[in-house]
Design a protein around this motif. Sequence first.
Motif, PDB file in Angstrom:
ATOM      1  N   TYR B  14     -21.928   1.885   3.580  1.00 37.94           N
ATOM      2  CA  TYR B  14     -21.065   0.702   3.690  1.00 37.94           C
ATOM      3  C   TYR B  14     -19.721   0.971   4.355  1.00 37.94           C
ATOM      4  N   ASN B  15     -19.183   2.145   4.159  1.00 37.90           N
ATOM      5  CA  ASN B  15     -17.930   2.520   4.837  1.00 37.90           C
ATOM      6  C   ASN B  15     -16.803   1.514   4.647  1.00 37.90           C
ATOM      7  N   LYS B  16     -16.798   0.845   3.510  1.00 41.05           N
ATOM      8  CA  LYS B  16     -15.774  -0.167   3.250  1.00 41.05           C
ATOM      9  C   LYS B  16     -14.444   0.492   2.889  1.00 41.05           C
ATOM     10  N   GLU B  17     -14.514   1.737   2.428  1.00 41.54           N
ATOM     11  CA  GLU B  17     -13.291   2.404   1.943  1.00 41.54           C
ATOM     12  C   GLU B  17     -12.277   2.625   3.063  1.00 41.54           C
ATOM     13  N   LEU B  18     -12.732   2.499   4.311  1.00 42.98           N
ATOM     14  CA  LEU B  18     -11.791   2.660   5.419  1.00 42.98           C
ATOM     15  C   LEU B  18     -10.687   1.603   5.348  1.00 42.98           C
ATOM     16  N   SER B  19     -11.032   0.399   4.865  1.00 41.66           N
ATOM     17  CA  SER B  19     -10.039  -0.671   4.918  1.00 41.66           C
ATOM     18  C   SER B  19      -9.946  -1.524   3.658  1.00 41.66           C
ATOM     19  N   ASN B  20     -10.738  -1.234   2.622  1.00 45.13           N
ATOM     20  CA  ASN B  20     -10.748  -2.194   1.517  1.00 45.13           C
ATOM     21  C   ASN B  20      -9.520  -2.150   0.615  1.00 45.13           C
ATOM     22  N   THR B  21      -8.656  -1.165   0.816  1.00 43.70           N
ATOM     23  CA  THR B  21      -7.415  -1.162   0.026  1.00 43.70           C
ATOM     24  C   THR B  21      -6.220  -1.584   0.884  1.00 43.70           C
ATOM     25  N   LYS B  22      -6.486  -1.934   2.125  1.00 43.48           N
ATOM     26  CA  LYS B  22      -5.384  -2.303   3.031  1.00 43.48           C
ATOM     27  C   LYS B  22      -5.096  -3.798   2.907  1.00 43.48           C
ATOM     28  N   ALA B  23      -3.920  -4.135   2.380  1.00 45.18           N
ATOM     29  CA  ALA B  23      -3.546  -5.541   2.220  1.00 45.18           C
ATOM     30  C   ALA B  23      -3.392  -6.172   3.605  1.00 45.18           C
ATOM     31  N   PHE B  24      -3.613  -7.485   3.672  1.00 47.06           N
ATOM     32  CA  PHE B  24      -3.475  -8.185   4.954  1.00 47.06           C
ATOM     33  C   PHE B  24      -2.070  -8.022   5.520  1.00 47.06           C
ATOM     34  N   GLN B  25      -2.013  -7.777   6.811  1.00 46.39           N
ATOM     35  CA  GLN B  25      -0.725  -7.806   7.520  1.00 46.39           C
ATOM     36  C   GLN B  25      -0.830  -8.858   8.600  1.00 46.39           C
ATOM     37  N   LYS B  26       0.324  -9.447   8.917  1.00 44.92           N
ATOM     38  CA  LYS B  26       0.303 -10.435   9.982  1.00 44.92           C
ATOM     39  C   LYS B  26       0.377  -9.707  11.317  1.00 44.92           C
ATOM     40  N   ALA B  27      -0.561 -10.010  12.192  1.00 48.19           N
ATOM     41  CA  ALA B  27      -0.514  -9.399  13.519  1.00 48.19           C
ATOM     42  C   ALA B  27       0.648 -10.000  14.306  1.00 48.19           C
ATOM     43  N   LYS B  28       1.179  -9.206  15.225  1.00 45.84           N
ATOM     44  CA  LYS B  28       2.266  -9.708  16.090  1.00 45.84           C
ATOM     45  C   LYS B  28       1.791 -10.923  16.885  1.00 45.84           C
ATOM     46  N   ARG B  29       2.729 -11.827  17.174  1.00 46.38           N
ATOM     47  CA  ARG B  29       2.364 -12.963  18.011  1.00 46.38           C
ATOM     48  C   ARG B  29       2.043 -12.449  19.403  1.00 46.38           C
ATOM     49  N   PRO B  30       0.824 -12.745  19.918  1.00 50.13           N
ATOM     50  CA  PRO B  30       0.508 -12.254  21.259  1.00 50.13           C
ATOM     51  C   PRO B  30       1.292 -13.030  22.310  1.00 50.13           C
ATOM     52  N   GLU B  31       1.524 -12.411  23.450  1.00 47.24           N
ATOM     53  CA  GLU B  31       2.259 -13.108  24.510  1.00 47.24           C
ATOM     54  C   GLU B  31       1.383 -14.174  25.158  1.00 47.24           C
ATOM     55  N   GLN B  32       0.092 -13.970  25.037  1.00 44.29           N
ATOM     56  CA  GLN B  32      -0.831 -14.921  25.644  1.00 44.29           C
ATOM     57  C   GLN B  32      -2.075 -15.033  24.756  1.00 44.29           C
ATOM     58  N   VAL B  33      -2.577 -16.257  24.629  1.00 43.67           N
ATOM     59  CA  VAL B  33      -3.859 -16.396  23.939  1.00 43.67           C
ATOM     60  C   VAL B  33      -4.854 -17.045  24.897  1.00 43.67           C
ATOM     61  N   ILE B  34      -6.115 -16.688  24.720  1.00 38.36           N
ATOM     62  CA  ILE B  34      -7.189 -17.289  25.527  1.00 38.36           C
ATOM     63  C   ILE B  34      -8.110 -17.991  24.533  1.00 38.36           C
ATOM     64  N   ILE B  35      -8.067 -19.317  24.560  1.00 39.00           N
ATOM     65  CA  ILE B  35      -8.779 -20.063  23.532  1.00 39.00           C
ATOM     66  C   ILE B  35     -10.056 -20.666  24.087  1.00 39.00           C
ATOM     67  N   SER B  36     -11.177 -20.148  23.588  1.00 36.85           N
ATOM     68  CA  SER B  36     -12.481 -20.600  24.067  1.00 36.85           C
ATOM     69  C   SER B  36     -12.755 -22.023  23.615  1.00 36.85           C
ATOM     70  N   LEU B  37     -13.435 -22.783  24.449  1.00 42.41           N
ATOM     71  CA  LEU B  37     -13.805 -24.150  24.075  1.00 42.41           C
ATOM     72  C   LEU B  37     -15.183 -24.179  23.402  1.00 42.41           C
ATOM     73  N   GLN B  38     -15.729 -23.035  23.191  1.00 40.99           N
ATOM     74  CA  GLN B  38     -17.004 -22.930  22.464  1.00 40.99           C
ATOM     75  C   GLN B  38     -16.799 -21.965  21.307  1.00 40.99           C
ATOM     76  N   GLN B  39     -16.247 -22.498  20.218  1.00 41.44           N
ATOM     77  CA  GLN B  39     -15.959 -21.634  19.063  1.00 41.44           C
ATOM     78  C   GLN B  39     -16.772 -22.071  17.868  1.00 41.44           C
ATOM     79  N   HIS B  40     -17.943 -22.602  18.115  1.00 41.64           N
ATOM     80  CA  HIS B  40     -18.773 -23.136  17.043  1.00 41.64           C
ATOM     81  C   HIS B  40     -20.178 -23.298  17.587  1.00 41.64           C
ATOM     82  N   ILE B  41     -21.140 -23.400  16.656  1.00 41.54           N
ATOM     83  CA  ILE B  41     -22.493 -23.750  17.074  1.00 41.54           C
ATOM     84  C   ILE B  41     -22.465 -25.241  17.360  1.00 41.54           C
TER      85      ILE B  41
END
Lengths: 305, 441
Positions: B14-41
């Motif tokens: 399972y290898n979950k121990e690599l990250s299962n104790t790491k609390a969520f951090q907010k990622a930096k705001r990216p300078e650019q986002v690319i938003i797909s128009l197909q993000q769902h079935i």
Amino acid sequence: MMKEQLVVSSSPHIRSATTVRDIMWSVVVSLIPAVLAAVYFFGINAFLIVSVSIFGCLLTEFLFQKARGKEVTINDGSAVITGLLLALTLPPTASLWMVLVGSAVAIGLGKQVFGGLGYNPFNPALVGRAFLLAAYPVQMTNWMIDGVTTATPLNVIAESQYMTVEYWDLFIGNVAGSLGETSAFALLLGAAYLIYKGYISWRIPLGMLSSVFIVTYLFGGDPIFHLFAGGLMLGALYMATDMVTSPITKSGRWIFGFGAGIIVVIIRLWGGYPEGVLYSILLMNMTVPLLNRYTRPRSFGEGAK
Amino acid sequence: MGSLTFKQGIHPEYNKELSNTKAFQKAKRPEQVIISLQQHIGAPCQPLVKKGDHVDMGEKIADSDSFVSAPIHASVSGTVKEIKTIQTPIGKSSQGIVIDADEEDTLAKGIASPGSLSDLSPDDIKKIIREAGIVGMGGAMFPTHVKLSIPEGKEVDHLILNGAECEPYLTVDHRMMIERPNDIIYGTKLLMKAISVSKAIIGIEENKPDAIKIMKKATANEDGIEIKELETKYPQGGEKMLIKALLDRTVPAGGLPLDIGVVVNNITTAVAVSDAVKKGVPLIERSVSVTGSGVNNPINLIYRIGTTIDKLIEEAGGLTEDASKVILGGPMTGFAQPSLDIATVKGTSGVLVLSKDEVADFNPQPCIKCARCVDVCPQYLMPVNLSKYAAKEMFDELEDYQVLNCIECGSCSFICPAKRPLMQYIKVGKNEVIAKKRNKS
């Protein structure tokens, strides 16, 4: 930061560590107790027979693959298993040239002519034994223990209907017979390891052994004697469970085991040979495509409302 | 008594121990986002903005008239730079809106809580969920409001929340349960109200004992919400397997959970529903595990949807020297990516990087008919036959052997000692059978 060469392939991206080679070599390891028992009861000749048989199988496989320009896979363990199993079906008096012929037939006719590992319809070791039994019937039934030629328990039963051996000797292997047929204990030990590892199906041997037990009992035979006598243990645990030549469905494995057991009893009780294990498995090998076809499991939710 | 489960299945590392104790951090705001128009079935969205427009964070920028679809929102405030064809994480192409972010994070007008559990009707809740663009966040990206629309004549009596997280490596659902149990419960109640059921079960694999403890405590006084422990086994989080384990009901082949009175949603989806109602925020950010031996510092992140993979990997300390395969999703069902400038979508729950020795090129050997694939298939199929028929293009046989019942979990390929790519064949064969059927009708 950007990687130039990312590997792109289809999921799943992780695989179990077990390989075909692991499985094959585990079977080889599991047969060590049976080989040791053979050497203990029958002496150095047993060791020579085993060695020549393995050598013959490897050599045949090598020559076939070279001749056909294919990758040589003699280290995958499968030819070693065939060599070991064939040796274990041979009498301790077998001459070494005969062993060599048998092993060449086992791999050549039993396996390579069909395309090699995975493609053979019959268990190669049994093909080798069947050939030797037909070609050298006298040599193949010359049994000996402690230097004295004697009959196997099954011969005795077949000829006189009178039991002369103790169950314990049968179980431990202290009787006349083929190298690896005699010690049920050593075979069970090895097979238990393989079942624990999940490398052989328990349904086939259980089906085969239980049907022999039940049918012999129903027809007035001695079920415990028949369970441990002759090649039944070796056949049920190691030959019938050969992955390549046995069914892939669970119910198919039960039917395969039961069918083989019933054939064993028919031959042993009413047949012209004292022993029916060889033919029972070869005959059931023929039914495998049919069994696989007609025992397809019902898939999840199939037919559910 | 053992934990609940289904029959067959596999036990990968399972290898979950690599990250299962790491609390969520907010990622930096990216300078650019690319938003797909197909993000769902379902049907892709049409853009509501054009090049040069200014957009606010949370503003709806694409929508569709089709029922099976979900609107798409800007995850940053800024300027629409272009609308172009992009590569999606599943190897297809779609239209995408590229937004250059400003530094304001100006929230779109009108973003406010639309109400609370007690004063919203089931239809209100479904509408809020649709408008927030919420899709199944376990990876499948099926529009949630569609799942919650119970057709005439179907009776639903249970909501199941999937907290199994059976894919190796991924830990976002696990962290959600530890960090946001009350939001999960609030989201659960909203989902329960939306489909008018009084019973919900949250199934959690027993390899997350801390999450089980926290969730049990959080639901101790909740009537109708039950926590149940599941055996750690793949694919325990598959809808059909989950329902079998928790309720001992069998989804008919070719049917849906609805047919047996169940709706299944993911833990993280429940959190998104809670956010949409509590804060009025549409789905513009989500959680991801950036993990594997190919990154220096495995991490759990909250990131803006549309962030490219390289930015997320940067947050995890970058790639290691021997990093060699980047997968979006988990190792069993995720997609390997050809480059790092692919943009994330609503279903991106994992960025898994495997190192060179983990992606050893397996050389397929002849099949030895060991039947391990038959023995592990959770759908009781015969992968060995299916893959053979698919390779020989024997479509009638494929259908006869129930190829359409395959859930593409990959257990067969995983277990195969001969390292044959069974699922790859089956997937192709399955698509052909579906295409053939469609042509006939």
